[in-house]
Motif scaffolding. Structure first.
Motif, PDB file in Angstrom:
ATOM      1  N   THR A 109       0.804  -1.212   0.000  1.00 27.36           N
ATOM      2  CA  THR A 109       0.000   0.000   0.000  1.00 27.36           C
ATOM      3  C   THR A 109       0.846   1.275   0.000  1.00 27.36           C
ATOM      4  OG1 THR A 109      -1.755  -1.166   1.177  1.00 27.36           O
ATOM      5  CG2 THR A 109      -1.818   1.234   1.249  1.00 27.36           C
ATOM      6  N   PHE A 110       1.864   1.310   0.846  1.00 31.10           N
ATOM      7  CA  PHE A 110       2.549   2.572   1.078  1.00 31.10           C
ATOM      8  C   PHE A 110       3.829   2.790   0.277  1.00 31.10           C
ATOM      9  CE2 PHE A 110      -0.076   2.107   4.911  1.00 31.10           C
ATOM     10  CZ  PHE A 110      -0.805   3.273   4.770  1.00 31.10           C
ATOM     11  N   VAL A 111       4.505   1.746  -0.147  1.00 29.43           N
ATOM     12  CA  VAL A 111       5.736   1.953  -0.921  1.00 29.43           C
ATOM     13  C   VAL A 111       5.456   2.701  -2.231  1.00 29.43           C
ATOM     14  CG1 VAL A 111       7.526   0.758  -2.254  1.00 29.43           C
ATOM     15  CG2 VAL A 111       7.177   0.199   0.136  1.00 29.43           C
ATOM     16  N   PRO A 112       4.416   2.345  -2.994  1.00 32.01           N
ATOM     17  CA  PRO A 112       4.169   3.110  -4.220  1.00 32.01           C
ATOM     18  C   PRO A 112       3.901   4.591  -3.951  1.00 32.01           C
ATOM     19  CG  PRO A 112       2.985   1.038  -4.302  1.00 32.01           C
ATOM     20  CD  PRO A 112       3.532   1.172  -2.916  1.00 32.01           C
ATOM     21  N   ALA A 113       3.109   4.892  -2.924  1.00 27.39           N
ATOM     22  CA  ALA A 113       2.829   6.294  -2.610  1.00 27.39           C
ATOM     23  C   ALA A 113       4.101   7.011  -2.180  1.00 27.39           C
ATOM     24  CB  ALA A 113       1.772   6.389  -1.518  1.00 27.39           C
ATOM     25  N   TYR A 114       4.921   6.348  -1.388  1.00 29.55           N
ATOM     26  CA  TYR A 114       6.186   6.925  -0.939  1.00 29.55           C
ATOM     27  C   TYR A 114       7.110   7.160  -2.132  1.00 29.55           C
ATOM     28  CZ  TYR A 114      10.571   7.398   1.658  1.00 29.55           C
ATOM     29  OH  TYR A 114      11.777   7.839   2.152  1.00 29.55           O
ATOM     30  N   ALA A 115       7.193   6.184  -3.028  1.00 28.72           N
ATOM     31  CA  ALA A 115       8.059   6.309  -4.206  1.00 28.72           C
ATOM     32  C   ALA A 115       7.618   7.471  -5.090  1.00 28.72           C
ATOM     33  CB  ALA A 115       8.067   5.007  -4.991  1.00 28.72           C
ATOM     34  N   LEU A 116       6.317   7.604  -5.288  1.00 27.82           N
ATOM     35  CA  LEU A 116       5.826   8.732  -6.084  1.00 27.82           C
ATOM     36  C   LEU A 116       6.151  10.053  -5.403  1.00 27.82           C
ATOM     37  CD1 LEU A 116       2.390   7.347  -7.329  1.00 27.82           C
ATOM     38  CD2 LEU A 116       4.438   7.785  -8.702  1.00 27.82           C
ATOM     39  N   GLY A 117       6.065  10.081  -4.070  1.00 29.00           N
ATOM     40  CA  GLY A 117       6.418  11.287  -3.320  1.00 29.00           C
ATOM     41  C   GLY A 117       7.885  11.656  -3.466  1.00 29.00           C
ATOM     42  N   LEU A 118       8.730  10.635  -3.679  1.00 30.70           N
ATOM     43  CA  LEU A 118      10.161  10.885  -3.898  1.00 30.70           C
ATOM     44  C   LEU A 118      10.458  11.304  -5.333  1.00 30.70           C
ATOM     45  CD1 LEU A 118      11.777   7.895  -1.958  1.00 30.70           C
ATOM     46  CD2 LEU A 118      11.681  10.293  -1.253  1.00 30.70           C
ATOM     47  N   GLY A 119       9.439  11.212  -6.200  1.00 31.72           N
ATOM     48  CA  GLY A 119       9.625  11.607  -7.589  1.00 31.72           C
ATOM     49  C   GLY A 119      10.002  10.471  -8.520  1.00 31.72           C
ATOM     50  N   LEU A 120       9.930   9.210  -8.049  1.00 28.47           N
ATOM     51  CA  LEU A 120      10.222   8.083  -8.934  1.00 28.47           C
ATOM     52  C   LEU A 120       9.100   7.949  -9.958  1.00 28.47           C
ATOM     53  CD1 LEU A 120      11.490   5.506  -6.297  1.00 28.47           C
ATOM     54  CD2 LEU A 120      12.839   6.995  -7.751  1.00 28.47           C
ATOM     55  N   SER A 121       9.454   7.621 -11.195  1.00 24.87           N
ATOM     56  CA  SER A 121       8.452   7.593 -12.254  1.00 24.87           C
ATOM     57  C   SER A 121       7.560   6.356 -12.199  1.00 24.87           C
ATOM     58  CB  SER A 121       9.128   7.683 -13.617  1.00 24.87           C
ATOM     59  OG  SER A 121       9.978   6.566 -13.806  1.00 24.87           O
ATOM     60  N   ASN A 122       8.089   5.197 -11.747  1.00 29.30           N
ATOM     61  CA  ASN A 122       7.279   3.985 -11.718  1.00 29.30           C
ATOM     62  C   ASN A 122       7.597   3.189 -10.441  1.00 29.30           C
ATOM     63  OD1 ASN A 122       6.000   1.498 -12.086  1.00 29.30           O
ATOM     64  ND2 ASN A 122       6.352   1.500 -14.282  1.00 29.30           N
ATOM     65  N   PRO A 123       6.778   3.363  -9.402  1.00 30.48           N
ATOM     66  CA  PRO A 123       7.044   2.661  -8.151  1.00 30.48           C
ATOM     67  C   PRO A 123       6.890   1.151  -8.262  1.00 30.48           C
ATOM     68  CG  PRO A 123       4.953   3.802  -8.029  1.00 30.48           C
ATOM     69  CD  PRO A 123       5.604   4.214  -9.312  1.00 30.48           C
TER      70      PRO A 123
END
Length: 169
Positions: A109-123
């Motif tokens: 649940t949270f890793v994709p949201a965190y990754a997007l918050g870091l600016g990663l293009s594809n979590p």
């Protein structure tokens, strides 16, 4: 998925049941390898409607496949207990799996949201990296539970999960 993990060892010879579960698990892990990054890419490029329609089509195909499955014949020579109580190890394994599932659900649940918050293009790529590590581990360990015993490996495997989640944190 619940039925398949039960059927995989039922269809394997007793001395290779751990290996059968490992092979089954490898295919579910391969789904984790490709599913999240493709899903995120589709979501970003063609929208949620296409992703949900594709998911519906795949779920329908899985239902059709499951419907076609036939349960293997019961094993002969296995004594069935008439006791209404399960072995305490069953409860320990169930609680362990519940804890690991809650942990995985949180990560999912949270890793994709965190990754997007870091600016990663594809979590979804995080899950691909994790899946590559799991497939490599399963290939290296193969039928270890068949050779050493499932209970003997329960504590080391659980400790590896704890270390992995701790490292991720």
């Amino acid at each position: 998925q619940t039925g398949a993990v039960v059927l995989a060892p039922e269809g394997a010879p007793p001395a290779r049941r751990g290996e059968a579960v490992g092979i089954y698990g490898t295919f579910t892990t391969l789904a984790v390898l490709i599913g999240p990054p493709i899903g995120v890419a589709l979501l970003q490029h063609v929208g949620a409607r296409v992703v949900f329609l594709l998911t519906l089509a795949m779920a329908t195909a899985a239902l059709g496949t499951a419907w076609a499955l036939r349960e293997p014949p019961p094993r002969t020579g296995v004594a069935h207990s008439t006791s209404a109580r399960l072995h305490p190890l069953v409860y320990f394994a169930a609680l362990t799996l519940a804890g690991m599932s809650v942990t995985w659900g949180t990560v999912l649940t949270f890793v994709p949201a965190y990754a997007l918050g870091l600016g990663l293009s594809n979590p979804g790529l995080y899950f691909s990296a994790q899946a590559v590590a799991v497939v490599a581990l399963r290939a290296a360990m193969g039928g270890l539970s068949d050779r050493l015993g499932r209970v003997r490996l329960l504590i080391p495997a659980t400790l590896l999960v704890v270390v992995g989640v701790g490292t991720l944190a």
